[in-house]
Write an enzyme that holds these catalytic residues in place. Structure first.
Site, PDB file in Angstrom:
ATOM      1  N   MET A   1       0.701  -1.177   0.092  1.00 14.25           N
ATOM      2  CA  MET A   1      -0.020   0.032   0.068  1.00 14.25           C
ATOM      3  C   MET A   1       0.999   1.392   0.193  1.00 14.25           C
ATOM      4  SD  MET A   1      -1.845   2.023   2.735  1.00 14.25           S
ATOM      5  CE  MET A   1      -2.083   3.623   2.426  1.00 14.25           C
ATOM      6  N   PRO A   2       0.917   1.957  -1.118  1.00 12.68           N
ATOM      7  CA  PRO A   2       1.630   3.255  -1.011  1.00 12.68           C
ATOM      8  C   PRO A   2       0.844   4.269  -0.639  1.00 12.68           C
ATOM      9  CG  PRO A   2       1.455   2.175  -3.211  1.00 12.68           C
ATOM     10  CD  PRO A   2       0.598   1.392  -2.392  1.00 12.68           C
ATOM     11  N   LEU A   3       1.451   5.091   0.173  1.00 12.34           N
ATOM     12  CA  LEU A   3       0.680   6.661   0.376  1.00 12.34           C
ATOM     13  C   LEU A   3       1.815   7.432  -0.308  1.00 12.34           C
ATOM     14  CD1 LEU A   3      -1.239   8.074   2.129  1.00 12.34           C
ATOM     15  CD2 LEU A   3       0.394   8.135   4.031  1.00 12.34           C
TER      16      LEU A   3
END
Length: 127
Positions: A1-3
């Site tokens: 999960m990239p932010l």
């Protein structure tokens, strides 16, 4: 999960910001195996005093259209995948919304999977 966090100069249209967002996400999906629905981004606009950058660091000529992109993501991508991401990202941003490659600065911040909670107070990726 990239932010994904993107800092850009104040005054860009909603369409411009959406195009930046879409190009970044597409590059991640295509090159570093981010799932299509995994899209979490923060885009902030800044005036002259809030977006500070060197216009010629490392011999790269930057303009006030500079994008400062910081992506926090799970550790483990190969160097080759990261290089492919950087190249695809500038290509897509050039196509839409028309950002010069010189104006794209990217910082990847890799973290262990247990450092994420997607809600409900649970570390969903922890093993």
């Amino acid at each position: 999960m990239p932010l994904v966090r993107v800092a850009l100069r104040k005054g860009k249209s909603p369409q411009y910001r959406r195009a930046v967002s879409d190009s970044i996400h597409r590059a991640m999906v295509e090159t570093i195996k981010v799932p299509e629905p995994d899209k979490f981004q923060i885009i902030t606009e800044h005036d002259d005093s809030g977006l500070i950058y060197d216009p010629s660091y490392l011999g790269i000529s930057r303009s006030d259209d500079v994008l400062l992109i910081q992506i926090t993501l799970n550790a483990g991508r190969t160097l080759e995948a990261k290089k492919a991401f950087y190249a695809r990202l500038v290509q897509l941003l050039r196509e839409s919304p028309g950002v010069r490659p010189e104006d794209v600065l990217v910082s990847l911040v890799e973290v262990a999977k247990e450092n994420w909670s997607f809600g409900n107070g649970i570390a969903q990726y922890a093993t």
